[in-house]
Scaffold this motif. Structure first.
Motif: not given
Length: 686
Positions: A163-166, A181-184, A245-247, A282-289
């Protein structure tokens, strides 16, 4: 185990494929067909004769040999299905979308183990269970949307959560980020994130493979494996960013030392990423940026020029870049004045370069040309250009497109008008560019990248550390617990860590004689209780033998007191170094400002032992209080080189003394000449 059948299968069967595209079985068939899969596509469904134009098999036993199977059926049916396919149909790769396995119940875990055992027996790859699938340029075996634009030089994305990958893909697609590639990996029963990195490392081809890897990690099962292969890939030219996540702090365990209270599992993750050279997000936006930044030419300096037609966003970007340690230098001189003549009256060129809302596409191009060719101190260009309502955006974005292709300096497009200029932005992205719609998010991501050191060298810094003596001292300790001051001094001496002159005794005359020898003022500390300050067991600035005798008598009456320590009283900036042994990670070393500030401010940085000098300097420079260490407002800074050296020496000591589970040196007293350990505690577990 990752094989060719998983990555590039000549035949695929969807077990549970259907005509209902609102269910996973139907959506996977749709995505494979729309993705132009070139091999043979088969479907098994006992209730259908045809699925999306493909003739259906009613039972897996009717299938011809098939290389890859994607299972979208109830969990209880999966083990038998896998066994038939592996044993009778020579299937060498499985993607199990189905949930209801080890993530839910013990019975589900048993089903999952049966599947793994079968795959191991027949040499088959296994992705999942409980995942969204695998997406690459050969086949789109996922049931979700969006399907991003695929490119051999796009991003490799590996996620522990489907779900997070989406959600991350959603964030990436609107920025124009392309994927290879996208690996889940789902439950990762056979293939985890570390295994994917291992495969990418061992099969790496710089000419053919993607150079950008993005990770979403929920559990680090094998930190050493992750560290080894991530660092290898980065040394080979790749760039890696990750969310772990989870830290949260609430997950840390109670502990008796300062370090134990601060060193949560998050500190271990931070240390691991620092050692590997992974950019922490620490966030989706930061990762994709960060992923978008990685697709642009690498920054070769810290000086930015900002070209904008809107003053406010330019100021916000300037503030955010400066806060992150990047510079927006003032532009002045003949070239700046010359540029001003080419813009409309009222334009500013000092940096940010504000061409005004009336500025034309041609003037935008001119400003970029000056930043590229005439302002030598500029390393990168940020262009903020939205909808002023007065110019044609297609023309402006075409100019920006051409300049990105022409210029050697990286250009960061910030096109914020996604609502009012959707078609124009979409056309710009279609040409292969990325877009950073928010200037502050871009600045935050840039600073995070710039603060991430390269992978640490694997060599251990042994100079001046007496390893045999360390093992001898540890060997002489018979019981678990906090060791005495003499043992602490022996271990620090083995590592070459300087200490303040001190004596521990239960004899008043010995201590007053020692104080007379080293010279007053001195400090007295009770020996026995762990938290000396809490029980009134520390007295500073003792200037006479009489005062020392009074304090000795008082401290010996404190509960659990075994003696008194007297130290020469020194002055300086209080620093802190600590360490804690984390299961699977090893020793996490922390540094920061000392005294009570360790617990109050929690301004600490972490590294994974053994540390290199580059890692130690990176930890020191990343502290929020670094300006105090460097020197500020007329205060002289400390000897940063010696502080880094002590951090490295301590990490080497820990590498050869795994029995040490927690350790504080708090404080160290530092000035521009020396850094000296004043107080230390070491917890041993035999």
């Amino acid at each position: 185990m990752i094989n060719r059948e998983l990555l590039d299968p000549q035949s695929i069967v969807i077990i549970g494929g259907s005509n209902n595209q609102h269910k996973p079985g139907g959506a996977i068939v749709r995505n494979l067909l729309q993705g132009g899969y070139n091999g043979t596509l088969r479907i098994v469904n006992p209730k259908e004769d045809e699925v999306q134009g493909i003739k259906v098999f009613h039972d897996v036993r009717e299938l011809p040999p098939t290389e890859l199977a994607v299972l979208v059926i109830p969990a209880k049916l999966c083990p038998d299905t896998v066994e038939v396919l592996a044993k009778e149909k020579d299937t060498k790769a499985f993607i199990i979308i189905s949930a209801g396995f080890g993530e839910e119940t013990k019975a589900g875990a048993a089903l999952e183990q049966r599947i793994l055992d079968t795959c191991e027996q027949y040499g088959a790859s296994l992705i999942g269970p409980n995942c969204i699938g695998l997406l690459n340029r050969q086949h789109h075996s996922v049931f979700t949307q969006p399907i991003p634009k695929l490119n051999p030089k796009g991003v490799d994305f590996v996620s522990g959560s489907g779900a997070t990958a989406v959600f991350i893909l959603e964030s990436a697609v609107i920025k124009g980020l392309q994927f290879n590639s996208v690996w889940s990996i789902g439950n990762g029963k056979q293939i985890g994130i570390e295994d994917v990195l291992q495969y990418m490392d061992e099969h790496f081809d710089a000419e053919r493979d993607s150079l950008v890897k993005l990770l979403y990690i929920e559990n680090i099962g094998n930190p050493d494996k992750l560290l080894f292969h991530a660092a290898n890939l980065i040394r080979k030219g790749c760039r890696i960013a990750a969310i772990k996540a989870g830290s949260s702090e609430s997950g840390s365990r109670a502990a008796s030392s300062h370090t134990g209270a601060i060193a949560s599992s998050d500190a271990a993750v931070e240390a691991l990423f620092r050692k590997a050279g992974i950019v922490r997000c620490h966030s989706r936006e930061e990762l994709t940026t960060v992923g978008c930044i990685f697709t642009l030419p690498a920054l070769k300096g810290r000086n930015f020029a900002i070209v904008t037609h809107a003053g406010g966003p330019g100021v916000m970007l300037t503030d955010a870049l400066s806060k992150g340690g990047l510079n927006v230098p003032k532009l002045e001189g003949a070239e700046a004045e010359e540029l001003k003549t080419k813009l409309f009256p009222g334009s500013a060129v000092a940096n940010p370069i504000d061409i005004l809302a009336t500025g034309t596409a041609e003037q935008l191009g001119t400003a970029i040309e000056y930043c590229e060719n005439k302002f030598d101190d500029i390393d990168a260009i940020a262009v903020i250009y939205g909808t002023p309502g007065l110019t044609t955006l297609y023309e402006a974005y075409e100019v920006l497109h051409k300049k990105i292709l022409e210029c050697k300096k990286p250009i960061f497009p910030i096109l914020p008008s996604l609502h009012t200029a959707g078609p124009e932005v979409a056309e710009f992205l279609q040409k292969g560019h990325v877009n950073f719609s928010d200037e502050v998010t871009l600045a935050t991501a840039l600073s995070q990248i710039m603060q991430t050191p390269p992978p640490a060298p694997p060599e251990i810094e042994l100079f001046g550390v007496d390893v045999p003596k360390i093992r001898e001292v540890i060997g002489n300790i018979k019981e678990s617990g906090y060791v005495g001051p003499d043992t602490v001094r022996q271990l620090l001496a083995c590592a070459g860590i300087p200490m303040v002159p001190e004596m521990v005794a239960a004899d008043k005359d010995e201590l007053t004689s020692f104080a007379q020898k080293v010279g007053y003022p001195v400090v007295a500390k009770v020996v026995g209780p762990v938290h000396k300050s809490d029980v009134g067991g520390v007295t500073l600035n003792i200037r006479t033998p009489e005062h020392l005798e009074l304090e000795f008598d008082r401290m010996m009456k404190i509960k659990d007191a075994r003696g008194v320590m007297v130290q020469k009283m020194l002055k300086g900036t209080e620093l802190f170094i600590g360490a804690k042994y984390e299961q699977r990670f090893g020793h996490v070393v922390l540094c920061g400002l000392g005294g009570i500030f360790v617990e109050v401010l929690k301004d600490v940085q972490s590294g994974l032992a053994p540390l290199s000098y580059a890692e130690a300097y990176s930890m020191i420079h990343s502290l929020r209080g670094y300006k105090i260490i460097k020197g500020t407002r007329g205060q002289r800074g400390i000897n940063e080189k010696k502080y880094a050296e002590i951090i490295v020496r301590l990490s080497t000591l820990l590498r050869f003394a795994t029995e040490i589970k927690e350790m504080d040196i708090n404080p160290l007293l530092a000035d521009e000449e020396d850094v000296v350990a004043v107080d230390a505690r070491i917890l041993i577990e035999k």
